[in-house]
Design a protein around this motif. Structure first.
Motif, PDB file in Angstrom:
ATOM      1  N   THR A   1     -63.276 -63.080  50.340  1.00  0.00           N
ATOM      2  CA  THR A   1     -62.864 -62.148  51.392  1.00  0.00           C
ATOM      3  C   THR A   1     -62.747 -62.824  52.749  1.00  0.00           C
ATOM      4  O   THR A   1     -62.178 -62.246  53.680  1.00  0.00           O
ATOM      5  CB  THR A   1     -63.857 -60.984  51.517  1.00  0.00           C
TER       6      THR A   1
ATOM      7  N   VAL B   1     -56.142 -54.606  54.310  1.00  0.00           N
ATOM      8  CA  VAL B   1     -57.444 -53.969  54.051  1.00  0.00           C
ATOM      9  C   VAL B   1     -57.610 -53.729  52.560  1.00  0.00           C
ATOM     10  O   VAL B   1     -58.682 -53.971  51.986  1.00  0.00           O
ATOM     11  CB  VAL B   1     -57.565 -52.643  54.835  1.00  0.00           C
ATOM     12  N   TRP B   2     -56.559 -53.255  51.921  1.00  0.00           N
ATOM     13  CA  TRP B   2     -56.562 -52.960  50.479  1.00  0.00           C
ATOM     14  C   TRP B   2     -56.931 -54.190  49.671  1.00  0.00           C
ATOM     15  O   TRP B   2     -57.775 -54.144  48.787  1.00  0.00           O
ATOM     16  CB  TRP B   2     -55.162 -52.467  50.095  1.00  0.00           C
TER      17      TRP B   2
ATOM     18  N   THR C   1     -60.739 -55.776  50.695  1.00  0.00           N
ATOM     19  CA  THR C   1     -61.884 -55.073  50.107  1.00  0.00           C
ATOM     20  C   THR C   1     -61.882 -55.186  48.588  1.00  0.00           C
ATOM     21  O   THR C   1     -62.934 -55.333  47.968  1.00  0.00           O
ATOM     22  CB  THR C   1     -61.871 -53.584  50.508  1.00  0.00           C
ATOM     23  N   SER C   2     -60.705 -55.143  47.997  1.00  0.00           N
ATOM     24  CA  SER C   2     -60.633 -55.254  46.542  1.00  0.00           C
ATOM     25  C   SER C   2     -61.101 -56.618  46.066  1.00  0.00           C
ATOM     26  O   SER C   2     -61.641 -56.755  44.963  1.00  0.00           O
ATOM     27  CB  SER C   2     -59.197 -55.009  46.066  1.00  0.00           C
TER      28      SER C   2
ATOM     29  N   LEU D   1     -63.575 -58.170  46.946  1.00  0.00           N
ATOM     30  CA  LEU D   1     -65.020 -58.183  46.726  1.00  0.00           C
ATOM     31  C   LEU D   1     -65.320 -58.122  45.232  1.00  0.00           C
ATOM     32  O   LEU D   1     -66.255 -58.755  44.738  1.00  0.00           O
ATOM     33  CB  LEU D   1     -65.678 -57.005  47.451  1.00  0.00           C
TER      34      LEU D   1
ATOM     35  N   LEU E   1     -66.914 -48.809  47.808  1.00  0.00           N
ATOM     36  CA  LEU E   1     -65.829 -49.165  48.721  1.00  0.00           C
ATOM     37  C   LEU E   1     -64.947 -47.962  49.029  1.00  0.00           C
ATOM     38  O   LEU E   1     -64.461 -47.807  50.159  1.00  0.00           O
ATOM     39  CB  LEU E   1     -64.980 -50.281  48.102  1.00  0.00           C
ATOM     40  N   SER E   2     -64.737 -47.128  48.044  1.00  0.00           N
ATOM     41  CA  SER E   2     -63.912 -45.941  48.240  1.00  0.00           C
ATOM     42  C   SER E   2     -64.499 -45.026  49.308  1.00  0.00           C
ATOM     43  O   SER E   2     -63.783 -44.529  50.186  1.00  0.00           O
ATOM     44  CB  SER E   2     -63.774 -45.186  46.911  1.00  0.00           C
TER      45      SER E   2
ATOM     46  N   LEU F   1     -64.277 -46.880  52.906  1.00  0.00           N
ATOM     47  CA  LEU F   1     -62.932 -46.911  53.478  1.00  0.00           C
ATOM     48  C   LEU F   1     -62.418 -45.516  53.804  1.00  0.00           C
ATOM     49  O   LEU F   1     -61.722 -45.316  54.803  1.00  0.00           O
ATOM     50  CB  LEU F   1     -61.969 -47.604  52.518  1.00  0.00           C
TER      51      LEU F   1
ATOM     52  N   LEU G   1     -61.866 -46.223  57.742  1.00  0.00           N
ATOM     53  CA  LEU G   1     -60.618 -46.903  58.050  1.00  0.00           C
ATOM     54  C   LEU G   1     -59.817 -46.221  59.154  1.00  0.00           C
ATOM     55  O   LEU G   1     -59.125 -46.895  59.928  1.00  0.00           O
ATOM     56  CB  LEU G   1     -59.761 -47.011  56.782  1.00  0.00           C
TER      57      LEU G   1
ATOM     58  N   GLN H   1     -59.795 -47.889  45.121  1.00  0.00           N
ATOM     59  CA  GLN H   1     -60.777 -48.975  45.056  1.00  0.00           C
ATOM     60  C   GLN H   1     -61.476 -49.098  43.697  1.00  0.00           C
ATOM     61  O   GLN H   1     -61.630 -50.213  43.191  1.00  0.00           O
ATOM     62  CB  GLN H   1     -61.814 -48.808  46.174  1.00  0.00           C
TER      63      GLN H   1
ATOM     64  N   SER I   1     -61.078 -52.506  41.497  1.00  0.00           N
ATOM     65  CA  SER I   1     -62.263 -53.286  41.128  1.00  0.00           C
ATOM     66  C   SER I   1     -62.291 -53.558  39.628  1.00  0.00           C
ATOM     67  O   SER I   1     -62.536 -54.688  39.192  1.00  0.00           O
ATOM     68  CB  SER I   1     -63.533 -52.546  41.555  1.00  0.00           C
TER      69      SER I   1
END
Length: 504
Positions: free
Chosen positions: A51, A339-340, A343-344, A346, A388-389, A392, A396, A424, A428
């Motif tokens: 990331t 951002v998508w 974070t994904s 991760l 994460l969902s 964000l 966000l 998210q 993942s």
């Protein structure tokens, strides 16, 4: 009839259908046992390292966003183009390197242990009372056999050679074809985005060799289950990038060119640090070219190349369609996409852990460990996606103001937020499934299943973007990631290919 050993062995699968691997020992998903600790030690540094570069790109985006929406959109197109072209080379190289290095290191370790055991058993230099290595009178004790040596990993040398060549080819391709490539992305000759986009892309392409080399070396370290070294190198480079950004952009008044120069410097710094560390651990100069195993790399790498080209075309096409809708749409899409992806990624840390551990387990034919590892990383991936969902979905809308003050861009970002947040968990799982299948060296299935996914997704992008504009793009991307997750689910859930042992 079940023996006492079968009943008490926690690692042995107790399922009749492969599908149940996804629910195996789910109550232990957060347990820090030996496997949990191993996953955490690999996944956490890997996730942070993965990331770090998207975060550095977000910092570039934030600084450039203060210049104006046109520059923000221009850099967005250039970053999307650079990243997608890079992925064509990076993804096959890193994925294949990780699996091959993990296998070679595991087999080499088993061979070394066998030789050392044989030496101790046949030698006369062992004190039989306390089992210590104490030279006895009249015995010959070769201490050189126990001195630490650099690893002999042919795949490491292969990865560096291939990475260097691909990096040079990528730089030449992007620099020489910057304008037509940007035209393909929807930035026409009369667009105000063309000049800043071409400046940024040309300068940033000078760092392509460093990017390919550094990621090839990261693949080697991942194969060693060492993700801390790449993390330290990446953080050092990205902190340098963040420091140099305002200096080049505002102090030297170089604008988007300054952001590109700062990024290139940071990439070469990362490469130098990783090369220095790798040379202390691995013998990179193979005495015989046939030991470099280029054929093995090219065979499996070409399969993943097909896969990555399918993925790249989907993402690049979506960015191109956003650019065709105007600079406002492209600027909003750029923020949401960065951002998508950031974070994904991760979840890609879990994918790296799963791949490294599974490659080692399959090399040893330890199917019990392969089963519990796949179960654990997939369950952790789902939990991570849900977390994460929530983050964000709630944060966000406030964070978007860091990237731009343009009201129209902010409005479109707000439209994309529900899709970025809601996908998210799907993202993942899709990333973790990739790592699990790569750990099993299931490259052919990964390639051809993604081609089918891409064909359906491209049709969805074409229809939905023309019918529903910006929202249509995100609906199509949601379908795309859902199909990717389903493809990974199908292979393991049906117990086919390398997972056929689940049905026995």
């Amino acid at each position: 009839m079940m023996t006492e050993e079968d009943d008490t062995n926690p690692a042995r699968p107790k399922m009749k259908l492969p599908f149940f691997i996804f629910f195996k020992d789910a109550r232990h998903v957060f347990k820090l046992d030996e496997l949990g600790s191993e996953i955490a030690q690999i996944a956490l540094p890997a996730a942070l390292a993965l990331t770090a570069d998207p975060i550095a790109s977000l910092v570039d985006t934030a600084f450039i966003g203060q210049i104006g929406p046109v520059e923000l959109a221009a850099v967005g197109v250039s970053i999307a183009l650079f990243n997608q072209v890079s992925r064509i080379a990076i993804f096959p190289l890193v994925s294949v390197t990780t699996s091959f290095v993990a296998e070679e290191d595991t087999i080499g370790g088993m061979s070394s242990e066998s030789q050392e055991s044989e030496y101790l058993e046949t030698g006369s230099c062992v004190n039989t009372e306390n089992k210590e290595l104490i030279p006895q009178k009249g015995c010959s004790f070769d201490t050189a056999k126990f001195e630490p040596k650099r690893r002999h990993i042919p795949s490491a040398s292969s990865a560096l050679v291939i990475g260097g060549i691909l990096g040079l080819l990528q730089a030449i391709f992007l620099i020489s074809g910057a304008k037509p490539l940007l035209n393909f992305m929807g930035v026409n000759s009369d667009s105000p985005m063309l000049n800043p986009a071409q400046q940024y892309l040309t300068l940033r392409s000078l760092g392509a060799p460093a990017v390919l080399l550094s990621l090839a070396m990261q693949g080697v370290f991942r194969g060693f289950k060492d993700t801390k070294t790449p993390l330290y190198a990446t953080v050092a480079g990205d902190v340098t990038n963040i420091i140099l950004d305002p200096v080049f952009i505002y102090v030297f008044r170089l604008g988007v060119s300054g952001a590109a120069i700062a990024h290139v410097i940071s990439q070469y710094l990362i490469s130098v640090i990783l090369l220095w560390k790798l040379m202390s651990q691995v013998d990179l100069l193979s005495p015989n070219l046939k030991h470099l195993q280029f054929g093995r790399f090219l065979k499996n790498g070409s399969l993943l190349l097909i896969r990555v080209m399918a993925v790249t075309f989907c993402i690049t096409l979506s960015a191109s369609m956003a650019a065709r809708q105007g600079s406002t749409s492209m600027a909003a899409f750029q923020v949401c996409l960065q951002v998508w992806l950031a974070t994904s990624l991760l979840a890609d840390g879990l994918a790296v852990a799963g791949q490294a551990i599974l490659a080692s387990a399959f090399a040893k034919k330890d199917y019990d460990k392969a089963t519990v590892t796949a179960s654990r990383v997939l369950q952790l991936g789902l939990v991570l996606g849900l977390i994460l969902s929530v983050i964000l979905g709630g944060g966000l809308s406030f964070g978007a103001k860091l990237f731009t003050k343009d009201v129209n861009v902010l409005h479109l970002i707000g439209t994309g937020i529900p899709f970025v947040a809601a996908t998210q968990p799907i993202n993942s799982l899709a990333f973790v499934f990739d790592g699990v299948n790569f750990g099993a060296s299931d490259f052919a299935y990964s390639a051809f299943s993604l081609v089918l996914v891409a064909i359906v997704s491209i049709m969805c992008l074409s229809v939905l973007s023309s019918s529903y504009g910006f929202i249509g793009l995100w609906i199509a991307l949601t379908i795309y990631m859902s199909l990717r997750a389903c493809a990974g689910f199908w292979r393991i859930g049906t117990g086919t290919g390398p997972w056929k042992f689940l049905r026995s």
